[in-house]
Scaffold this motif. Structure first.
Motif, PDB file in Angstrom:
ATOM      1  N   ASP A 254       0.850  -1.188   0.000  1.00  0.00           N
ATOM      2  CA  ASP A 254       0.000   0.000   0.000  1.00  0.00           C
ATOM      3  C   ASP A 254       0.886   1.239   0.000  1.00  0.00           C
ATOM      4  OD1 ASP A 254      -1.856   1.955   0.324  1.00  0.00           O
ATOM      5  OD2 ASP A 254      -2.926   0.994   1.967  1.00  0.00           O
ATOM      6  N   THR A 255       0.834   1.983  -1.102  1.00  0.00           N
ATOM      7  CA  THR A 255       1.643   3.191  -1.241  1.00  0.00           C
ATOM      8  C   THR A 255       0.884   4.452  -0.852  1.00  0.00           C
ATOM      9  OG1 THR A 255       0.993   3.373  -3.569  1.00  0.00           O
ATOM     10  CG2 THR A 255       3.005   2.144  -3.085  1.00  0.00           C
ATOM     11  N   GLY A 256      -0.304   4.263  -0.256  1.00  0.00           N
ATOM     12  CA  GLY A 256      -1.116   5.406   0.139  1.00  0.00           C
ATOM     13  C   GLY A 256      -2.337   5.602  -0.712  1.00  0.00           C
ATOM     14  N   ALA A 257      -2.435   4.852  -1.821  1.00  0.00           N
ATOM     15  CA  ALA A 257      -3.580   4.975  -2.722  1.00  0.00           C
ATOM     16  C   ALA A 257      -4.571   3.833  -2.545  1.00  0.00           C
ATOM     17  CB  ALA A 257      -3.089   5.021  -4.169  1.00  0.00           C
ATOM     18  N   GLY A 258      -4.374   2.988  -1.501  1.00  0.00           N
ATOM     19  CA  GLY A 258      -5.270   1.854  -1.329  1.00  0.00           C
ATOM     20  C   GLY A 258      -5.198   0.937  -2.531  1.00  0.00           C
ATOM     21  N   THR A 259      -6.332   0.317  -2.866  1.00  0.00           N
ATOM     22  CA  THR A 259      -6.350  -0.613  -3.990  1.00  0.00           C
ATOM     23  C   THR A 259      -6.408   0.096  -5.341  1.00  0.00           C
ATOM     24  OG1 THR A 259      -8.729  -0.826  -3.680  1.00  0.00           O
ATOM     25  CG2 THR A 259      -7.346  -2.512  -2.695  1.00  0.00           C
TER      26      THR A 259
END
Length: 681
Positions: free
Chosen positions: A439-444
């Motif tokens: 998870d890079t902060g953008a969720g799925t």
């Protein structure tokens, strides 16, 4: 989340050559600004990566885009008015992405515009692109009737399984709202205006179209009831007893059937026509829709538009064949000779025919009154049959039986492999499946970085994410579960998902190092809701869970009740540094240290909002965040129609309306909210 900042640099310069010929932008339908399918082999973008200026047939308040391009492609756009004033160039951010498929939209900052222009800021040109100027956003959203509630879950709708792929087969999201029910009495034929040959699979194209319809056009669901792909496979869109969004002012009692592709010059396959004829025959038997040209029309017959318009000349000219039983003989005759229907039986682990590595020899296969056993070793089977469309059924001990519809032409060898899903001992089990990703902060919204080997747990079951794509699946009794993913070097991630008997539910989980909870929604599958305040601390520490929704502020009382239009794709930030993004249901959750916190939310088109929340060790706190429109408020969900030929639902919600100045209203709301401090343990 990166917010789209549109710097308006309206100048007094007049636009040169504002009268744009439709052919220069590849326009196929009346609302389209660009469509690469209308250009043949010609490029849309010039040597410097700039597309021609496109003039809309009517003022628009939103430009919606659907495009296929690799990750490195970056698009920019600018918006112009009839007087020749232009905004500056601004980035066009994807709001939904899966592989090379993307959807997105930009709103006109000052209300309405007539001109639009695209350029490539980085990377290769898109292999396909549609852009539309949308004058209205949304459709009437009725309160869901009790009989419609089960449809919100992934399941087979009313189309029979021997003829139609269920919504779960293509990983449909649940509808965003209810458009109401109707009694089918007529049908309209469309084409999706997407590429031929297609560069992505039919299920992926279905997911892209649904994302465009929900997230850009603001519709409740994909607009069509059925979609027929190039191979003749039929995919369930909306339940056919639910009002669709495919013919403006004529959706009620009207079943929308769309052919996947563009058929202005390319002819449909014989199998496509045969399968469409079978579908119409079933609709006639099931609902009594008369098979005549008064009750089955092409979309252009409602709009009165020119030739080449939806469903394309090649489909429009074959409507009598659809009504006459298929492509072989419009008069009702049948081809002579036989063909070979063949395939293998395999264990379906969630990838369909993309992974047929586990075979099931000895399975029983039947079609056309014949029956055989899948041979030992490779589980191959075959039948010699007259031309036609057949329901092929396979069964094996320990697996759920499955049926697939396949068509056969004279002298043809047609493949019709079938996957079987392992059955549970109780017969009341379903399947959770997904991938584990970073998870890079953008969720799925960004699952590009996978975590193979991660351990996934739900209830008493566990699985390991497989090598390569980090896919996993669990067979579980129906019920609600907290799914936890663990991997060395990452913080545990968790998500609440619901299992339905005999159904597959996507539940991808993100993991990250150093804080924050993945949350979100899987764009390749069904969203189980996410609003369940239950669950466990993914890190095992005495933290608390803050959860809620990002909503548009409408009144203090509505905010107190956590009511108001929900905002998908908003960025939610904790004062302690954690950041997550809301999914399509506008839900978020965060695991934080106990105590008092300030939770802030940002969303494109809105002023930032924030609110104090408190949580006890190991406890939970519902904390909805309200934001105010930055300028005129927008109604309807963020969404747009990639495959639709420009039609609108029966009733629409306008793009914007007048409101009080944002800064003054923001100050008033802040005072109201602080006076109603809500600390919910």
């Amino acid at each position: 989340m990166r917010r789209i900042a549109v710097a308006l640099t309206l100048s007094a310069s007049l636009l040169a050559g504002a009268c744009i010929q439709p052919a220069s932008t590849g326009v196929l339908e009346e609302d389209e600004l660009y469509n690469t399918m209308g250009l043949g082999s010609l490029p849309l973008f010039g040597p410097e990566g700039i597309a021609p200026v496109s003039a809309s047939t009517q003022p628009f308040c939103r430009v919606g885009l659907m495009w296929d391009a690799p990750e490195g492609t970056r698009l920019e756009g600018r918006i112009g008015d009839a007087a020749g004033g232009w905004s500056g160039w601004f980035p066009i951010e994807p709001r939904w992405t899966e592989g090379i498929a993307h959807t997105g939209h930009v709103d006109v900052p000052w209300g309405q515009a007539e001109l639009f222009q695209l350029r490539i800021a980085a990377g290769p040109q898109p292999s396909h692109l549609i852009a539309e100027g949308l004058a209205q956003i949304g459709e009437v959203q009725l309160e869901a009737a009790p009989e419609l509630e089960p449809y919100a879950q992934t399941r087979q709708a009313l189309g029979p399984s021997w003829l139609v792929h269920s919504r779960s087969d293509w990983g449909a999201r649940q509808p965003a709202c209810s458009s109401g029910s109707h009694s089918p009495s007529k049908a309209t034929i469309h084409h999706t205006a997407t590429p031929l040959p297609d560069s992505i699979s039919p299920p992926a194209r279905m997911r892209q179209m649904q994302a465009y319809h929900i997230d850009t056009r603001g519709w409740c669901d994909i607009g069509y009831h059925f979609v027929v792909d190039r191979n003749g496979e039929i995919w369930q869109g909306r339940n056919e007893t639910v009002i669709g969004a495919h013919v403006a002012n004529n959706n009620t009692n009207n079943v929308g059937i769309s052919y996947m592709g563009t058929y202005n010059s390319v002819a449909p396959t014989a199998t496509q026509i045969d399968r469409g004829a079978t579908l119409l025959s079933w609709l006639n038997e099931r609902y009594g829709i008369p098979l005549d040209r008064s009750h089955v029309k092409g979309h252009r017959e409602y709009r009165g538009n020119s030739s080449g318009d939806c469903p394309g000349d090649q489909i429009q000219s074959r409507l009598s064949q659809l009504l006459g039983g298929g492509s072989g003989d419009p008069g009702g005759g049948q081809e002579s000779g036989t063909g070979t229907l063949q395939g293998v039986i395999f264990a379906d682990t969630g990838s369909g025919t993309a992974d047929m590595s586990i075979r099931i020899p000895g399975s029983t296969v039947s079609a056309g009154g014949q029956s055989t056993g899948a041979r030992s070793g490779d589980a191959y089977w075959s039948f010699s049959l007259p031309p036609g469309t057949y329901g092929v059924t396979a069964s094996a001990p320990g697996y759920q039986s499955a049926t697939r519809t396949c068509s056969l032409a004279a002298g043809e060898q047609a493949w019709c492999s079938i996957g079987l899903v392992e059955a549970s001992g109780t017969g009341a089990a379903g399947e959770l499946l997904g991938v584990v990703f970073v998870d890079t902060g953008a969720g799925t919204a960004d699952m590009s970085q996978r975590v193979p080997g991660a351990e996934v747990r739900a209830g008493s079951a566990s699985a390991k994410a497989r090598d390569g794509d980090a896919y996993w699946s669990l067979s579980l009794p129906e019920g609600s579960y907290t799914v936890v993913a663990s991997a060395s070097g990452y913080r545990d991630g968790s998500r609440s998902c619901t299992v339905s008997a005999g159904q597959q539910t996507w539940c991808s989980v993100g993991v990250l190092a150093g804080g924050g909870d993945p949350g979100g929604e899987d764009p390749g599958g069904e969203d189980p809701g996410g609003g369940d305040p239950g669950g466990e601390n993914p890190g095992g520490e005495p933290k608390g869970r803050i959860y809620g929704y990002v909503i548009e502020f409408t009144s203090a009382d509505a905010f107190e009740a956590c009511e108001g239009p929900r905002i998908a794709g908003a960025e939610v930030r904790m004062d302690s540094g954690e950041i997550v993004q809301t999914g399509s249901d506008a839900f978020f959750e965060l695991w934080v240290e106990p105590g008092d916190h300030v939770v802030a939310a940002s969303a494109a088109g809105y002023l930032d909002g924030g609110y104090p929340c408190s949580v006890e060790p190991g406890g939970e706190s519902l904390c909805c965040i309200a934001v105010l429109p930055d300028g005129p408020p927008q109604s309807g969900s963020e969404s747009q129609d990639p495959g639709e030929d420009g039609s609108e639902p029966d009733e629409m919600v306008g793009c914007s309306s007048a409101s009080a100045p944002g800064s003054l209203l923001a100050g008033i709301v802040l005072i109201v909210l602080l006076s109603r401090r809500r600390l919910r343990p």
